[in-house]
Scaffold this motif. Structure first.
Motif, PDB file in Angstrom:
ATOM      1  N   SER A   1       0.833  -1.219   0.000  1.00 51.70           N
ATOM      2  CA  SER A   1       0.000   0.000   0.000  1.00 51.70           C
ATOM      3  C   SER A   1       0.866   1.268   0.000  1.00 51.70           C
ATOM      4  O   SER A   1       0.373   2.353  -0.255  1.00 51.70           O
ATOM      5  CB  SER A   1      -0.963  -0.003   1.189  1.00 51.70           C
ATOM      6  OG  SER A   1      -0.236   0.205   2.371  1.00 51.70           O
ATOM      7  N   LYS A   2       2.172   1.078   0.261  1.00 50.51           N
ATOM      8  CA  LYS A   2       3.064   2.255   0.211  1.00 50.51           C
ATOM      9  C   LYS A   2       3.579   2.506  -1.209  1.00 50.51           C
ATOM     10  O   LYS A   2       4.146   3.562  -1.485  1.00 50.51           O
ATOM     11  CB  LYS A   2       4.252   2.040   1.162  1.00 50.51           C
ATOM     12  CG  LYS A   2       3.805   2.030   2.621  1.00 50.51           C
ATOM     13  CD  LYS A   2       4.947   1.800   3.587  1.00 50.51           C
ATOM     14  CE  LYS A   2       4.386   1.577   4.980  1.00 50.51           C
ATOM     15  NZ  LYS A   2       4.822   0.347   5.617  1.00 50.51           N
ATOM     16  N   ILE A   3       3.402   1.505  -2.107  1.00 52.10           N
ATOM     17  CA  ILE A   3       3.911   1.735  -3.475  1.00 52.10           C
ATOM     18  C   ILE A   3       2.823   1.791  -4.548  1.00 52.10           C
ATOM     19  O   ILE A   3       3.049   2.323  -5.625  1.00 52.10           O
ATOM     20  CB  ILE A   3       5.016   0.711  -3.866  1.00 52.10           C
ATOM     21  CG1 ILE A   3       4.509  -0.739  -3.779  1.00 52.10           C
ATOM     22  CG2 ILE A   3       6.274   0.881  -3.045  1.00 52.10           C
ATOM     23  CD1 ILE A   3       5.509  -1.744  -4.344  1.00 52.10           C
ATOM     24  N   VAL A   4       1.643   1.204  -4.260  1.00 47.87           N
ATOM     25  CA  VAL A   4       0.506   1.353  -5.196  1.00 47.87           C
ATOM     26  C   VAL A   4      -0.746   1.689  -4.388  1.00 47.87           C
ATOM     27  O   VAL A   4      -0.776   1.480  -3.166  1.00 47.87           O
ATOM     28  CB  VAL A   4       0.241   0.072  -6.052  1.00 47.87           C
ATOM     29  CG1 VAL A   4       1.253  -0.086  -7.164  1.00 47.87           C
ATOM     30  CG2 VAL A   4       0.140  -1.178  -5.201  1.00 47.87           C
ATOM     31  N   ASP A   5      -1.780   2.176  -5.090  1.00 49.56           N
ATOM     32  CA  ASP A   5      -3.014   2.603  -4.424  1.00 49.56           C
ATOM     33  C   ASP A   5      -3.851   1.369  -4.072  1.00 49.56           C
ATOM     34  O   ASP A   5      -4.706   0.935  -4.844  1.00 49.56           O
ATOM     35  CB  ASP A   5      -3.774   3.544  -5.367  1.00 49.56           C
ATOM     36  CG  ASP A   5      -5.057   4.047  -4.734  1.00 49.56           C
ATOM     37  OD1 ASP A   5      -5.219   3.892  -3.504  1.00 49.56           O
ATOM     38  OD2 ASP A   5      -5.894   4.592  -5.481  1.00 49.56           O
TER      39      ASP A   5
ATOM     40  N   ASP B   1      -4.741  -3.365   2.668  1.00 49.95           N
ATOM     41  CA  ASP B   1      -4.781  -4.739   3.176  1.00 49.95           C
ATOM     42  C   ASP B   1      -6.189  -5.335   3.039  1.00 49.95           C
ATOM     43  O   ASP B   1      -6.345  -6.480   2.621  1.00 49.95           O
ATOM     44  CB  ASP B   1      -4.319  -4.722   4.639  1.00 49.95           C
ATOM     45  CG  ASP B   1      -4.340  -6.108   5.256  1.00 49.95           C
ATOM     46  OD1 ASP B   1      -3.720  -7.010   4.681  1.00 49.95           O
ATOM     47  OD2 ASP B   1      -4.985  -6.289   6.312  1.00 49.95           O
ATOM     48  N   GLU B   2      -7.192  -4.553   3.361  1.00 53.09           N
ATOM     49  CA  GLU B   2      -8.561  -5.070   3.353  1.00 53.09           C
ATOM     50  C   GLU B   2      -8.969  -5.527   1.946  1.00 53.09           C
ATOM     51  O   GLU B   2      -9.512  -6.608   1.759  1.00 53.09           O
ATOM     52  CB  GLU B   2      -9.517  -3.992   3.867  1.00 53.09           C
ATOM     53  CG  GLU B   2     -10.880  -4.571   4.201  1.00 53.09           C
ATOM     54  CD  GLU B   2     -11.936  -3.479   4.388  1.00 53.09           C
ATOM     55  OE1 GLU B   2     -11.568  -2.306   4.556  1.00 53.09           O
ATOM     56  OE2 GLU B   2     -13.122  -3.840   4.332  1.00 53.09           O
ATOM     57  N   TRP B   3      -8.676  -4.692   0.916  1.00 56.11           N
ATOM     58  CA  TRP B   3      -9.054  -5.037  -0.461  1.00 56.11           C
ATOM     59  C   TRP B   3      -8.350  -6.331  -0.875  1.00 56.11           C
ATOM     60  O   TRP B   3      -8.979  -7.261  -1.379  1.00 56.11           O
ATOM     61  CB  TRP B   3      -8.684  -3.909  -1.439  1.00 56.11           C
ATOM     62  CG  TRP B   3      -9.296  -4.093  -2.815  1.00 56.11           C
ATOM     63  CD1 TRP B   3     -10.450  -3.522  -3.277  1.00 56.11           C
ATOM     64  CD2 TRP B   3      -8.816  -4.937  -3.878  1.00 56.11           C
ATOM     65  NE1 TRP B   3     -10.717  -3.952  -4.562  1.00 56.11           N
ATOM     66  CE2 TRP B   3      -9.729  -4.826  -4.953  1.00 56.11           C
ATOM     67  CE3 TRP B   3      -7.723  -5.778  -4.044  1.00 56.11           C
ATOM     68  CZ2 TRP B   3      -9.578  -5.504  -6.167  1.00 56.11           C
ATOM     69  CZ3 TRP B   3      -7.575  -6.472  -5.244  1.00 56.11           C
ATOM     70  CH2 TRP B   3      -8.490  -6.330  -6.288  1.00 56.11           C
TER      71      TRP B   3
ATOM     72  N   ILE C   1      -4.859 -13.120   0.047  1.00 54.29           N
ATOM     73  CA  ILE C   1      -3.408 -12.991   0.281  1.00 54.29           C
ATOM     74  C   ILE C   1      -3.123 -11.929   1.360  1.00 54.29           C
ATOM     75  O   ILE C   1      -3.683 -10.836   1.316  1.00 54.29           O
ATOM     76  CB  ILE C   1      -2.680 -12.591  -1.032  1.00 54.29           C
ATOM     77  CG1 ILE C   1      -2.963 -13.621  -2.134  1.00 54.29           C
ATOM     78  CG2 ILE C   1      -1.168 -12.446  -0.802  1.00 54.29           C
ATOM     79  CD1 ILE C   1      -2.549 -13.175  -3.534  1.00 54.29           C
ATOM     80  N   SER C   2      -2.252 -12.288   2.319  1.00 52.94           N
ATOM     81  CA  SER C   2      -1.815 -11.315   3.334  1.00 52.94           C
ATOM     82  C   SER C   2      -0.381 -10.864   3.071  1.00 52.94           C
ATOM     83  O   SER C   2      -0.009  -9.726   3.315  1.00 52.94           O
ATOM     84  CB  SER C   2      -1.850 -11.921   4.738  1.00 52.94           C
ATOM     85  OG  SER C   2      -3.144 -12.306   5.070  1.00 52.94           O
ATOM     86  N   SER C   3       0.448 -11.816   2.616  1.00 46.10           N
ATOM     87  CA  SER C   3       1.859 -11.497   2.368  1.00 46.10           C
ATOM     88  C   SER C   3       2.406 -12.465   1.328  1.00 46.10           C
ATOM     89  O   SER C   3       1.777 -13.493   1.033  1.00 46.10           O
ATOM     90  CB  SER C   3       2.664 -11.598   3.670  1.00 46.10           C
ATOM     91  OG  SER C   3       2.582 -12.909   4.189  1.00 46.10           O
ATOM     92  N   ARG C   4       3.558 -12.125   0.799  1.00 47.37           N
ATOM     93  CA  ARG C   4       4.226 -12.985  -0.181  1.00 47.37           C
ATOM     94  C   ARG C   4       5.727 -12.822   0.005  1.00 47.37           C
ATOM     95  O   ARG C   4       6.188 -11.814   0.578  1.00 47.37           O
ATOM     96  CB  ARG C   4       3.797 -12.679  -1.625  1.00 47.37           C
ATOM     97  CG  ARG C   4       4.207 -11.356  -2.187  1.00 47.37           C
ATOM     98  CD  ARG C   4       3.512 -10.134  -1.620  1.00 47.37           C
ATOM     99  NE  ARG C   4       2.121  -9.976  -1.997  1.00 47.37           N
ATOM    100  CZ  ARG C   4       1.191  -9.462  -1.189  1.00 47.37           C
ATOM    101  NH1 ARG C   4       1.506  -9.011   0.027  1.00 47.37           N
ATOM    102  NH2 ARG C   4      -0.056  -9.339  -1.587  1.00 47.37           N
TER     103      ARG C   4
END
Ligand code: COA
Length: 322
Positions: A23-27, A30-32, A39-42
């Motif tokens: 969310s710091k690099i694209v609009d 986490d909720e979306w 997916i939570s993380s990769r």
């Protein structure tokens, strides 16, 4: 006579990127991402290469199989994102593990691992192999557009591997291909030919998410029924569903359509995302190492991807946990 799974291995890059990081690099937020994909993380490559990760997965599968590398007859790698166009990643792995057998790469996008299983089956059936190493390794972080929120949130990097030995645990396998450049494609590197007069597309993944979703859902349901029929079993006889981890909603929709208990679907999408062809062998290895499977369990492996390609296989688990 075909094969049995003698060993599994997997490896993920050490850097974990959360939805909040993205969310710091694209609009996005986490909720979306969680709600629309699961997916939570990769895991994303930072100071390692996909070759390093593939080596770790191959080493782990060989150790788990207890097979001597000198007894390997073939190495097949599925990838669309290795570090070199040539030599193949399979040849690079051959050198790393100290094997001397033939080695080659295949490209069938996210379905690559199932395609590799089918090739292996034919080597076993023709009597040309007793042991085969398959490694599926993909660095999707090299080929997603990190400014494009609909795709960059979906993928992760990683590698999974299996060692197959002569046996009779493949009960059925099915592959499909249907040429389509509109739904998912990744243009190749274009080079710098001074003579080319063509428009150069950047080498990033292009995907129509909604069409991919529909195609994936239909493929999982149809291919599961088809391979169950080929194996002469009922879908309810399947103990575990190991399905390509592209979107949890696709998996849940297929589970509901097939009316199978959700507990039978094994998932790691929450923490790994879609690692292309590495997805199925990574999940297989994680569950093997957890001790999920017992000898005699029936597993269906199901994948789909660019091509469009799809593949499904039913295997009996015979391996005892180490
Ligand atoms: C890509 C995917 C997650 C998109 O989900 P979706 O519910 O179809 O969402 P849509 O594409 O319709 O987009 C809905 C909205 O969310 C927006 N959106 C897209 N990505 C977003 C993101 N990361 N964060 C916030 N909003 C986002 C879109 O711009 C759109 O906004 P709009 O309504 O203002 O135009 C989903 O289609 C999917 O998983 N498809 C299959 C992908 C797949 O399997 N790929 C692997 C193949 S091997």
């Amino acid at each position: 006579m075909n094969f049995t799974v003698a060993g599994t291995g997997s490896a993920l890059p050490k850097k974990v990127i959360t939805n909040d990081d993205l969310s710091k690099i694209v609009d996005t937020d986490d909720e979306w991402i969680k709600k629309r994909t699961g997916i939570s993380s990769r895991h994303i490559l930072s100071d390692e290469t996909i070759t390093d990760i593939a080596f770790m997965a191959a080493d782990a599968a060989i150790a788990d199989s207890k097979i001597d590398v000198a007894d390997l007859d073939l190495i097949i790698v599925s990838t669309v994102s290795s570090d070199y166009l040539t030599p193949s990643l399979a040849c690079i792995i051959q050198g790393h593990i100290g094997a001397t057998c033939p080695a080659f790469d295949i490209s069938a996008a996210c379905t690559g691992f199932i395609y590799a299983l089918d090739i292996a089956k034919n080597y076993f059936q023709s009597g040309n192999a007793k042991n085969i190493l398959i490694v599926s390794a993909d660095a999707m972080s090299r080929i997603v557009d990190w400014t494009h929120r609909s795709t960059c949130v979906l993928f992760g990097d990683g590698a999974g591997a299996v060692v197959l030995s002569k046996g009779s645990d493949l009960l059925a396998i099915k592959l499909t291909s249907e040429s389509n450049l509109d739904i998912i494609s990744i243009p190749h590197v274009t080079g710098n030919s001074p003579f080319s007069e063509l428009k150069k597309d950047l080498s990033y993944i292009k995907m129509d998410g909604r069409e991919t979703y529909k195609f994936a859902f239909a493929a999982i349901c149809k291919n599961t029924n088809d391979v169950a029929q080929l194996a002469g079993i009922d879908v309810n006889d399947i103990d575990y569903f190991i399905t390509h981890q592209a979107n949890i909603r696709i998996i849940e929709a297929a589970q509901q359509r097939m009316n199978v208990p959700i507990e039978k679907f094994l998932n790691n999408i929450d923490s790994a995302g879609n690692t292309s062809s590495a997805t199925i062998p990574i999940l297989l290895d994680q569950e093997n190492k957890k001790g999920t499977f017992k000898p005699g369990d029936i597993l269906v492996l199901n994948s789909f991807g660019a091509g469009l390609t799809t593949g499904a296989a039913i295997i009996r688990w015979s391996k005892t946990t180490n």
